[in-house]
Design a protein around this motif. Structure first.
Motif, PDB file in Angstrom:
ATOM      1  N   ASP A   1      -3.995 -14.820  -3.779  1.00  0.00           N
ATOM      2  CA  ASP A   1      -5.206 -15.623  -3.777  1.00  0.00           C
ATOM      3  C   ASP A   1      -4.878 -17.031  -3.288  1.00  0.00           C
ATOM      4  N   PRO A   2      -5.292 -17.401  -2.073  1.00  0.00           N
ATOM      5  CA  PRO A   2      -5.073 -18.779  -1.624  1.00  0.00           C
ATOM      6  C   PRO A   2      -6.005 -19.709  -2.389  1.00  0.00           C
ATOM      7  N   GLY A   3      -5.540 -20.890  -2.681  1.00  0.00           N
ATOM      8  CA  GLY A   3      -6.357 -21.806  -3.455  1.00  0.00           C
ATOM      9  C   GLY A   3      -6.371 -23.204  -2.879  1.00  0.00           C
ATOM     10  N   ARG A   4      -7.002 -24.117  -3.611  1.00  0.00           N
ATOM     11  CA  ARG A   4      -7.066 -25.513  -3.185  1.00  0.00           C
ATOM     12  C   ARG A   4      -5.975 -26.342  -3.846  1.00  0.00           C
ATOM     13  N   LYS A   5      -5.849 -26.223  -5.158  1.00  0.00           N
ATOM     14  CA  LYS A   5      -4.818 -26.987  -5.861  1.00  0.00           C
ATOM     15  C   LYS A   5      -3.450 -26.331  -5.756  1.00  0.00           C
ATOM     16  N   SER A   6      -3.447 -25.024  -5.643  1.00  0.00           N
ATOM     17  CA  SER A   6      -2.192 -24.314  -5.419  1.00  0.00           C
ATOM     18  C   SER A   6      -2.305 -23.599  -4.083  1.00  0.00           C
ATOM     19  N   ILE A   7      -1.194 -23.550  -3.359  1.00  0.00           N
ATOM     20  CA  ILE A   7      -1.210 -22.923  -2.046  1.00  0.00           C
ATOM     21  C   ILE A   7      -1.549 -21.454  -2.185  1.00  0.00           C
ATOM     22  N   PHE A   8      -0.975 -20.816  -3.173  1.00  0.00           N
ATOM     23  CA  PHE A   8      -1.337 -19.442  -3.461  1.00  0.00           C
ATOM     24  C   PHE A   8      -1.039 -19.137  -4.918  1.00  0.00           C
ATOM     25  N   THR A   9      -1.706 -18.117  -5.414  1.00  0.00           N
ATOM     26  CA  THR A   9      -1.406 -17.519  -6.703  1.00  0.00           C
ATOM     27  C   THR A   9      -1.293 -16.023  -6.463  1.00  0.00           C
ATOM     28  N   ALA A  10      -0.183 -15.445  -6.863  1.00  0.00           N
ATOM     29  CA  ALA A  10       0.045 -14.013  -6.644  1.00  0.00           C
ATOM     30  C   ALA A  10       0.173 -13.309  -7.981  1.00  0.00           C
ATOM     31  N   SER A  11      -0.488 -12.185  -8.088  1.00  0.00           N
ATOM     32  CA  SER A  11      -0.371 -11.337  -9.257  1.00  0.00           C
ATOM     33  C   SER A  11       0.310 -10.047  -8.807  1.00  0.00           C
ATOM     34  N   ILE A  12       1.383  -9.695  -9.502  1.00  0.00           N
ATOM     35  CA  ILE A  12       2.176  -8.538  -9.108  1.00  0.00           C
ATOM     36  C   ILE A  12       2.075  -7.482 -10.204  1.00  0.00           C
ATOM     37  N   GLY A  13       1.598  -6.300  -9.838  1.00  0.00           N
ATOM     38  CA  GLY A  13       1.435  -5.204 -10.795  1.00  0.00           C
ATOM     39  C   GLY A  13      -0.009  -5.037 -11.187  1.00  0.00           C
ATOM     40  N   MET A  14      -0.326  -3.870 -11.746  1.00  0.00           N
ATOM     41  CA  MET A  14      -1.712  -3.574 -12.107  1.00  0.00           C
ATOM     42  C   MET A  14      -1.935  -3.459 -13.606  1.00  0.00           C
ATOM     43  N   SER A  15      -0.872  -3.511 -14.395  1.00  0.00           N
ATOM     44  CA  SER A  15      -1.031  -3.371 -15.831  1.00  0.00           C
ATOM     45  C   SER A  15      -1.593  -4.666 -16.416  1.00  0.00           C
ATOM     46  N   PRO A  16      -2.632  -4.586 -17.242  1.00  0.00           N
ATOM     47  CA  PRO A  16      -3.181  -5.819 -17.819  1.00  0.00           C
ATOM     48  C   PRO A  16      -2.221  -6.492 -18.805  1.00  0.00           C
ATOM     49  N   LYS A  17      -1.256  -5.734 -19.348  1.00  0.00           N
ATOM     50  CA  LYS A  17      -0.323  -6.304 -20.323  1.00  0.00           C
ATOM     51  C   LYS A  17       1.005  -6.697 -19.696  1.00  0.00           C
ATOM     52  N   ASN A  18       1.419  -5.994 -18.640  1.00  0.00           N
ATOM     53  CA  ASN A  18       2.743  -6.206 -18.083  1.00  0.00           C
ATOM     54  C   ASN A  18       2.658  -6.452 -16.575  1.00  0.00           C
ATOM     55  N   HIS A  19       2.347  -7.676 -16.191  1.00  0.00           N
ATOM     56  CA  HIS A  19       2.355  -8.054 -14.782  1.00  0.00           C
ATOM     57  C   HIS A  19       2.796  -9.513 -14.693  1.00  0.00           C
ATOM     58  N   SER A  20       3.322  -9.879 -13.556  1.00  0.00           N
ATOM     59  CA  SER A  20       3.797 -11.253 -13.405  1.00  0.00           C
ATOM     60  C   SER A  20       2.880 -12.013 -12.458  1.00  0.00           C
ATOM     61  N   ILE A  21       2.843 -13.318 -12.665  1.00  0.00           N
ATOM     62  CA  ILE A  21       2.031 -14.205 -11.840  1.00  0.00           C
ATOM     63  C   ILE A  21       2.951 -15.265 -11.255  1.00  0.00           C
ATOM     64  N   ALA A  22       2.887 -15.422  -9.941  1.00  0.00           N
ATOM     65  CA  ALA A  22       3.668 -16.450  -9.251  1.00  0.00           C
ATOM     66  C   ALA A  22       2.691 -17.422  -8.614  1.00  0.00           C
ATOM     67  N   ARG A  23       3.034 -18.700  -8.675  1.00  0.00           N
ATOM     68  CA  ARG A  23       2.144 -19.726  -8.146  1.00  0.00           C
ATOM     69  C   ARG A  23       2.967 -20.779  -7.427  1.00  0.00           C
ATOM     70  N   CYS A  24       2.470 -21.266  -6.319  1.00  0.00           N
ATOM     71  CA  CYS A  24       3.110 -22.368  -5.602  1.00  0.00           C
ATOM     72  C   CYS A  24       2.067 -23.463  -5.413  1.00  0.00           C
ATOM     73  N   THR A  25       2.261 -24.570  -6.089  1.00  0.00           N
ATOM     74  CA  THR A  25       1.323 -25.677  -5.987  1.00  0.00           C
ATOM     75  C   THR A  25       1.636 -26.516  -4.755  1.00  0.00           C
ATOM     76  N   THR A  26       0.706 -27.372  -4.403  1.00  0.00           N
ATOM     77  CA  THR A  26       0.922 -28.280  -3.273  1.00  0.00           C
ATOM     78  C   THR A  26       2.105 -29.191  -3.553  1.00  0.00           C
ATOM     79  N   LYS A  27       2.243 -29.632  -4.791  1.00  0.00           N
ATOM     80  CA  LYS A  27       3.374 -30.480  -5.172  1.00  0.00           C
ATOM     81  C   LYS A  27       4.699 -29.744  -4.973  1.00  0.00           C
ATOM     82  N   ASP A  28       4.742 -28.461  -5.362  1.00  0.00           N
ATOM     83  CA  ASP A  28       5.941 -27.650  -5.150  1.00  0.00           C
ATOM     84  C   ASP A  28       6.264 -27.526  -3.668  1.00  0.00           C
ATOM     85  N   ASP A  29       5.224 -27.296  -2.861  1.00  0.00           N
ATOM     86  CA  ASP A  29       5.428 -27.155  -1.418  1.00  0.00           C
ATOM     87  C   ASP A  29       6.006 -28.431  -0.818  1.00  0.00           C
TER      88      ASP A  29
END
Length: 111
Positions: A51-79
């Motif tokens: 998911d590309p965003g405004r405050k973060s360059i992207f937010t990625a969700s990996i996996g389909m389980s509602p209990k066991n999935h990871s989220i990665a985010r890269c903010t503009t500050k990180d970039d």
């Protein structure tokens, strides 16, 4: 052509593409959602949602389980930090001040 591979180190994302061979025959494959079952997707693939965003360059969700999935985010500050652009700008401003270009730039009238 997309190689069905997306690599990430947790902060950056790489999409892998392959160049087609000139003599390769083009096969038309038209995949639709109905070609896959949910069980097949869960066992054979690792679904990723980007998911590309405004405050973060992207937010990625990996996996389909509602209990066991990871989220990665890269903010503009990180970039800015990882590309070194803020450090480069600081260095450039110091060089401008040292050679008196900063004074010339500030004296230029704006419209």
């Amino acid at each position: 052509m997309f190689a069905n591979t997306i690599k990430s180190d947790g902060l950056s994302v790489d999409f892998v593409f392959n160049r087609r061979n000139k003599h390769e025959e083009k096969a038309h494959v038209d995949l639709v959602l109905e070609n896959f079952s949910l069980d097949e997707v869960n066992t054979l693939y690792q679904p990723m949602f980007l998911d590309p965003g405004r405050k973060s360059i992207f937010t990625a969700s990996i996996g389909m389980s509602p209990k066991n999935h990871s989220i990665a985010r890269c903010t503009t500050k990180d970039d800015y930090h990882f590309t070194g652009s803020t450090q480069h700008l600081k260095k450039l401003e110091k060089l401008k001040a040292k050679s008196d270009i900063k004074g010339i730039e500030t004296a230029i009238p704006s419209l």
